[in-house]
Structures are given as C-alpha cells and as structure tokens.
Design an enzyme around this catalytic site. Sequence first.
Site, mmCIF file in Angstrom:
data_model
loop_
_atom_site.group_PDB
_atom_site.id
_atom_site.type_symbol
_atom_site.label_atom_id
_atom_site.label_comp_id
_atom_site.label_asym_id
_atom_site.label_seq_id
_atom_site.Cartn_x
_atom_site.Cartn_y
_atom_site.Cartn_z
ATOM 1 N N LYS A 54 0.811 -1.222 0.000
ATOM 2 C CA LYS A 54 0.000 0.000 0.000
ATOM 3 C C LYS A 54 0.848 1.277 0.000
ATOM 4 O O LYS A 54 0.390 2.338 -0.415
ATOM 5 C CB LYS A 54 -0.946 0.013 1.203
ATOM 6 C CG LYS A 54 -2.042 -1.040 1.150
ATOM 7 C CD LYS A 54 -3.284 -0.488 0.537
ATOM 8 C CE LYS A 54 -4.531 -1.355 0.588
ATOM 9 N NZ LYS A 54 -4.479 -2.702 1.100
ATOM 10 N N SER A 79 -8.814 2.175 7.787
ATOM 11 C CA SER A 79 -8.024 2.035 9.014
ATOM 12 C C SER A 79 -7.005 0.906 8.898
ATOM 13 O O SER A 79 -6.303 0.591 9.837
ATOM 14 C CB SER A 79 -8.938 1.831 10.217
ATOM 15 O OG SER A 79 -9.798 0.751 9.985
ATOM 16 N N GLU A 205 -9.478 -14.144 -3.922
ATOM 17 C CA GLU A 205 -10.265 -13.552 -2.838
ATOM 18 C C GLU A 205 -10.508 -14.588 -1.739
ATOM 19 O O GLU A 205 -10.443 -15.790 -1.982
ATOM 20 C CB GLU A 205 -11.650 -13.158 -3.373
ATOM 21 C CG GLU A 205 -11.665 -11.938 -4.242
ATOM 22 C CD GLU A 205 -13.077 -11.621 -4.709
ATOM 23 O OE1 GLU A 205 -13.454 -10.446 -4.624
ATOM 24 O OE2 GLU A 205 -13.800 -12.538 -5.145
ATOM 25 N N GLY A 209 -15.669 -13.657 0.907
ATOM 26 C CA GLY A 209 -15.734 -12.291 0.378
ATOM 27 C C GLY A 209 -15.491 -12.300 -1.115
ATOM 28 O O GLY A 209 -14.603 -11.625 -1.610
ATOM 29 N N ASP A 211 -16.955 -11.108 -3.742
ATOM 30 C CA ASP A 211 -17.704 -10.138 -4.553
ATOM 31 C C ASP A 211 -17.053 -9.910 -5.912
ATOM 32 O O ASP A 211 -17.744 -9.690 -6.908
ATOM 33 C CB ASP A 211 -17.841 -8.811 -3.808
ATOM 34 C CG ASP A 211 -16.483 -8.226 -3.472
ATOM 35 O OD1 ASP A 211 -15.822 -8.752 -2.567
ATOM 36 O OD2 ASP A 211 -16.072 -7.253 -4.135
ATOM 37 N N SER A 305 1.343 -9.869 -0.307
ATOM 38 C CA SER A 305 1.002 -8.448 -0.273
ATOM 39 C C SER A 305 1.307 -7.720 1.024
ATOM 40 O O SER A 305 1.428 -6.497 1.025
ATOM 41 C CB SER A 305 -0.468 -8.268 -0.647
ATOM 42 O OG SER A 305 -1.276 -9.113 0.149
HETATM 43 C C1 LIG Z 1 -5.200 -3.772 0.798
HETATM 44 C C2 LIG Z 1 -4.572 -5.108 0.799
HETATM 45 C C3 LIG Z 1 -4.924 -6.094 -0.164
HETATM 46 C C4 LIG Z 1 -5.981 -5.865 -1.215
HETATM 47 O O1 LIG Z 1 -5.627 -4.823 -2.088
HETATM 48 P P1 LIG Z 1 -6.725 -4.105 -3.004
HETATM 49 O O2 LIG Z 1 -5.960 -3.087 -3.745
HETATM 50 O O3 LIG Z 1 -7.768 -3.531 -2.092
HETATM 51 O O4 LIG Z 1 -7.314 -5.167 -3.865
HETATM 52 C C5 LIG Z 1 -4.239 -7.301 -0.136
HETATM 53 N N1 LIG Z 1 -3.304 -7.569 0.797
HETATM 54 C C6 LIG Z 1 -2.952 -6.654 1.744
HETATM 55 C C7 LIG Z 1 -1.911 -7.038 2.731
HETATM 56 C C8 LIG Z 1 -3.578 -5.397 1.782
HETATM 57 O O5 LIG Z 1 -3.238 -4.515 2.718
#
Ligand SMILES: *Cc1c(COP(=O)(O)O)cnc(C)c1O
Length: 319
Positions: A54, A79, A205, A209, A211, A305
């Site tokens: 992010k 948050s 996903e 969830g 969607d 991620s």
């Molecule tokens: C936000 C997040 C996601 C999902 O990302 P999107 O851009 O909302 O699809 C996946 N893994 C982590 C660790 C995140 O913080």
Amino acid sequence: MSFCVTYQDIILASQRLNNKAILTPVFTSRTANKLVDAQLYFKCENYQHVGAFKFRGAYNAIANLSETQRRAGVLTYSSGNHAQAIAYASQLHNIRALIVMPEDAPKIKIAATKGYGAEIHFYDRYSQDREVIAQQLAKEQGLTIIPPFDYPDVIAGQGTCAKELIEEVGVVDYLIVPLGGGGLLAGSLIAAKSLLPAVKVIGVEPQLGNDGQQSLRKGEVVSISAPKTIADGAATTHLGMHNFPIIQSLVEDIVTVSDDDLVLMMRFFAERMKMIVEPTGCLAAAAVMKKVVSVEHKKVGIIISGGNIDLKQFASWVG
Ligand SMILES: *Cc1c(COP(=O)(O)O)cnc(C)c1O
C-alpha cells in the site's frame, strides 16, 4: 480498450518511487516448487515500508498532487494498511495527514498511525458513516481524499510491484495476485499485460468475500455485506469503479480460498521460509499451493502483499 491507468502511468510511478519504496526481494522455495511441480517466485511486499504494498499507491498519489493540494494535506478513511501508508508517505512529503478511524480501532493501529505523525479523527462506526464524515472534513479543511483502491494514482502505484517482479524474473506464465477492492490487481494487470501480453493474471479472494468473482461472472460490480474472514485486507464489499473495467477486460479468472487454507499458508511461510505473512498476504500463494489454480510445469509470479499481524493472533494460528 483504454483505461484510466496506462503503462506509462506505472513507469512514472516507478520513477517517483525510485529510492523511496523498498525494492522488495523475490524469494523461491524448493519445497514449494516440489509440492506443485512448478517454478514459483514470491514477491515479498511484507518487507515494503509499513509492511505492505500500500505504500506504493499512497506515495505515488501524494507525489502527484499539485503543490497547493499538498500544502493543505490529505485525508483517508481506511483504518488498515492504507492508513499507515498514507501516514508514512505524508511524513516523507512533510505534509498533513488526517486519518478517519472508528473509535474502537485496534490500539496498535492507532499507535502506528500516530507514530508516523498523522492526526486521527475518531468516529462511532455504529452511528456514523465514515465516507460522509470524510467528505465533510475534506471540504471544511481543504484536504484531498486518497481512497484505498478506487483512485487512478493509487492503482498506478500498486502496479509498480508486478513491474518489478517481471523485470527481475523475466517471462512468467502466470501472475497470481490477492484481491480486495482491486487496486493491486488492476495495477498488476496493466503492468503485466503491457510487459508480457501472454501472461495469465489471476485474482484471489477469500471464499466468504467473493464479490469480485461474482462481479466478473455477472459483468457488473456486485456488492456484498461485510464479509467475515481473517483476510481483513480483502474484506471489502465491492470492487472500485475505476478498478472493475480493467479487471473485467484483462483478468484470466478470479478464484477463492478458505480461511483454513490461509492459516496453512501462514504456517508454511513461517516454518519453511522464515517469514511472517498476514492472512490477506497469503491469498495468492494459498491458491497455488492448494491447486485452486493449476500451474504444473509453469513459471509463476506470486505477490505476497503484506505482513502486518498481531503477534498473539499469529502465534495462536501457527502454533
Ligand atoms: C489492501 C490489501 C490487499 C488488497 O488490495 P486491493 O488493492 O484492495 O485489492 C491485499 N493484501 C494486503 C496485505 C492489503 O493490505
């Protein structure tokens, strides 16, 4: 087909992030490769600033604001990891950040956000709507709202992760990406399909969830009620309106994994690869290791991620 984000936007984002974001490592595991009979490349965004990809989107969005906008500051109402990303990216730019958070948010998140120098505006999530509050505060104080996924500069920033991965490992047959609101997946699609037109990109996903999967099947954005899953970073209720057209046109498929699969994956990462990965960060890897996507004899990029998790919670899952 033209989209709100182009590969050129991702190149520009990469330039803005150069020497600002961490060039995160790509790890391999012989054990994992053997289990699925494929070559897996894990892009480890759990080692990114603030512990998740992010940071990329947040930094890129702030860097691309006008001087006037930056002087006034930014606001966000997420948050999760996005809040910390906005707080830290604002600190690096020396600008004001206001984060709208529920008053019962975990103390650790409140402390982390304050630690990066951001201000917090608390609201009561049972009686108040965070987006209404955010709009009102932004208007009163001249702040620019930077949402967590439905925003072109955020999508472009998130796309730099897949670009780095492909530049490092070369041609891959598959790229597997966690999916919440679709910032990471949409950015990854633009980057990957520009560099490797034949690559198959798959979004993953949490089962409860799904969607995004429903939206892909139906051909329009489907909203669900707040899903109960341990993958809190993907507990979104609907894809973004900027994200959906990109995903709909370019994604190979959207698949799901269960919370139990995420726990098994967390355990594998801890035991075999000595890594702490949060449940949402395990989505893509779990889909491969569970063979929800079959990748036999293929070269596969997998995005891990994020790695932000309460240690007590982590211990109870992997112990
Ligand atoms: C936000 C997040 C996601 C999902 O990302 P999107 O851009 O909302 O699809 C996946 N893994 C982590 C660790 C995140 O913080």
